[in-house]
Design an enzyme around this catalytic site. Structure first.
Site, PDB file in Angstrom:
ATOM      1  N   LYS A  53     -47.251 -39.771  22.816  1.00 15.98           N
ATOM      2  CA  LYS A  53     -45.337 -39.916  23.429  1.00 15.98           C
ATOM      3  C   LYS A  53     -44.589 -38.855  22.239  1.00 15.98           C
ATOM      4  O   LYS A  53     -44.145 -38.816  23.005  1.00 15.98           O
ATOM      5  CB  LYS A  53     -45.129 -41.183  23.522  1.00 15.98           C
ATOM      6  CG  LYS A  53     -45.562 -41.881  24.164  1.00 15.98           C
ATOM      7  CD  LYS A  53     -44.935 -43.118  25.017  1.00 15.98           C
ATOM      8  CE  LYS A  53     -45.150 -43.741  26.084  1.00 15.98           C
ATOM      9  NZ  LYS A  53     -46.874 -44.305  25.820  1.00 15.98           N
TER      10      LYS A  53
HETATM   11  C1  PLP Z   1     -48.094 -44.516  27.213  1.00 16.99           C
HETATM   12  C2  PLP Z   1     -48.759 -44.612  26.257  1.00 16.99           C
HETATM   13  C3  PLP Z   1     -50.097 -44.504  27.150  1.00 16.99           C
HETATM   14  C4  PLP Z   1     -50.219 -44.356  28.810  1.00 16.99           C
HETATM   15  O1  PLP Z   1     -49.678 -43.590  29.021  1.00 16.99           O
HETATM   16  P1  PLP Z   1     -49.014 -42.602  30.496  1.00 16.99           P
HETATM   17  O2  PLP Z   1     -48.263 -41.255  30.523  1.00 16.99           O
HETATM   18  O3  PLP Z   1     -47.922 -43.916  30.618  1.00 16.99           O
HETATM   19  O4  PLP Z   1     -49.724 -43.058  31.349  1.00 16.99           O
HETATM   20  C5  PLP Z   1     -51.400 -44.846  26.847  1.00 16.99           C
HETATM   21  N1  PLP Z   1     -51.147 -45.182  25.789  1.00 16.99           N
HETATM   22  C6  PLP Z   1     -50.411 -45.257  24.365  1.00 16.99           C
HETATM   23  C7  PLP Z   1     -50.892 -45.360  23.218  1.00 16.99           C
HETATM   24  C8  PLP Z   1     -49.419 -45.709  25.575  1.00 16.99           C
HETATM   25  O5  PLP Z   1     -48.370 -45.483  24.182  1.00 16.99           O
END
Ligand code: PLP
Length: 486
Positions: free
Chosen positions: A108
């Site tokens: 993210k």
């Molecule tokens: C947020 C997250 C996901 C999922 O991603 P999305 O965009 O919500 O589908 C998967 N793995 C990790 C480590 C995350 O932080």
């Protein structure tokens, strides 16, 4: 480039408006009016920051290109330790796109280190001087990544809401120890969907908006429902492809499949945009954990959030309402009325069913599968013992599904979304070691067991003082929002 609301196509906004506002007023999500076509070969020749600027330019057409180039260079350099979009070999033609070399050790960061810059610039583009109040619902990683990105950004306040007990201890501490004068963190009783629904309700409440507007405060979101979150994630699909090309593993034009550990459907949807822009993406494989609502949907066309909720070892994917699926539905149906109807049904009845043509169109690109807790643990162990590749629980969900969906002769890129040291107890246990109760002792034990070093930003958390300990009900999120003054 203009953006429409998925629920009301007559609402058209610029990129700056879409980013400043987050969600459309009637609850829809902003989608681009078309898919820009890019010169993939030329893009593949660029380094990561230049590639990011080039992709962003296609969508953020009311931004100054020089600003975008500068922001991308400032974001994807040192903060990612020179490993932005790094593709690691795992075995055969399966690869891991390691997206956790940023400051908070989860993918993210790609969006949330850039978004604050995009927001400040959006306000400048729009001539707006109000204070922006950002409300974030998080299942763990978004919260910290948003706090890290937005702390001490002028003209911005940020409040983060996470489900009590729904995150790992390290995730909780990452948030509770966040520095900055403009940040606040709340634990919310309930699960992630309770927190997300509470935040969405505040965004949809016209009276709250009016009362805040009187104080010159405007609400915005940093969740992946904001276009500014999605756009930066498109870039690393191109980066993965470019590295396979450069390494001579594919010829230009060859298809590559991507397997994405999915929760809110944001990360995988970015891959869909990359494909629509001309990148030779074969299939996008949607990998779920035990909360396999998307697996059921992609197989049957029935989306039902009315089901048991499981707390798993991959908490960032413990989600029953995958908000970004709404964008895909809009792109596939092209009908705001249809999408509005489905979302209304989801709100009222907890489920909806798409038309057979819609399902068929989605299945043309998206494959799916899910992993049980046992399969996740076994996958972590196998990858380590057989390939010497250490992965976290979320990535393991995807590796397991990638194994089921691998097509002979088509390279498979697994998106590796978090550092294994972010979930040390689960990873350690999966490797067959007794896991200490304490996350930091587990981190050290994992270092000893594997000879790998934990990222300094995680190991250093132990020494940091906790600043936030409030626990609230979902209904109190509105009070929190109304407590802000300009
Ligand atoms: C947020 C997250 C996901 C999922 O991603 P999305 O965009 O919500 O589908 C998967 N793995 C990790 C480590 C995350 O932080």
């Amino acid at each position: 480039m203009q953006f429409f609301s998925t629920r009301d196509q007559s609402r058209r906004v610029s990129a700056s408006q879409a980013i400043a506002q987050g969600l459309s007023e009637e609850g829809g999500l902003f989608v681009p009016e078309s898919f820009p076509q890019v010169d993939v070969k030329a893009l593949c020749g660029l380094d990561y920051p230049a590639m990011a600027a080039a992709v962003l330019r296609e969508y953020l057409t009311d931004y100054d290109p020089a600003f975008l180039a500068g922001a991308a260079a400032a974001t994807y350099g040192d903060a990612f330790g020179g490993k932005a979009g790094y593709l690691a070999p795992v075995e055969g033609d399966t690869w891991a796109l390691e997206l956790w070399h940023g400051p908070t050790c989860a993918f993210k960061d790609y969006a949330l280190q850039l978004m604050p810059k995009l927001l400040v610039e959006a306000k400048r583009n729009l001539g707006r001087t109000e204070k922006t109040l950002i409300l974030v619902a998080t299942s763990g990683d978004t919260g910290k990544a948003a706090l890290d990105g937005y702390h001490d950004i002028p003209g911005v306040e940020i409040a983060v809401f996470y489900p009590t007990g729904g995150t790992s201890e390290i995730q909780r501490l990452q948030m509770a120890t966040q520095e900055g004068a403009n940040v606040a963190v709340y634990a919310v009783r309930g699960n992630f969907d309770d927190a997300q629904t509470g935040v969405k309700r505040v965004f949809a409440d016209k009276e709250i908006a009016a009362r805040l507007a009187q104080r010159n405060i405007c609400l915005s979101s940093a969740n992946s429902i904001n276009w500014g979150r999605l756009a930066p994630q498109i870039v690393y699909y191109f980066a993965a492809y470019a590295q396979l090309l450069k390494a001579g593993k594919i010829a230009f034009g060859d298809e590559v499949d991507f397997c994405v550990p999915t929760g809110n459907f944001g990360d995988i949807l970015a891959g869909y945009y990359a494909k629509q822009m001309g990148l030779p993406v074969g299939r996008l494989v949607c990998a779920s954990n035990q909360n396999n609502v998307l697996t059921d949907f992609l197989r049957t066309g029935v989306y039902t959030a009315r089901r048991a909720f499981y707390k798993t070892s991959s908490p960032s994917m413990d989600i029953l309402v995958s908000s970004n699926l709404e964008r895909l539905l809009w792109h596939v149906t092209g009908s705001d009325a249809e999408v509005a109807g489905l979302m209304d049904q989801l709100n009222r009845e907890g489920s909806y069913t798409v038309r057979p043509e819609t399902l068929a169109a989605i299945q043309g690109t998206f494959a799916c599968g899910w992993s049980s807790e046992e399969e996740v643990a076994a996958e972590i162990c196998t990858r380590w013992e057989r390939d010497g590749y250490l992965c976290d629980t979320h990535t393991a969900v995807a590796f397991h599904v990638a194994g089921q969906q691998k097509r002979a002769g088509v390279p498979m890129v697994v998106l590796s979304t978090a550092s294994p040291f972010k979930f040390p107890r689960s990873v350690l246990a999966a490797l067959g070691h007794a896991a200490p109760e304490n996350d930091f002792e587990a981190m050290q034990a994992l270092e000893q067991a594997t000879g790998r070093t934990a990222p300094a930003s995680l190991a250093g958390l132990r020494q940091k003082p906790e600043r936030f300990d409030a626990v609230i009900d979902p209904s109190q999120i509105a009070e929190v929002a109304l407590g802000y003054q300009a």
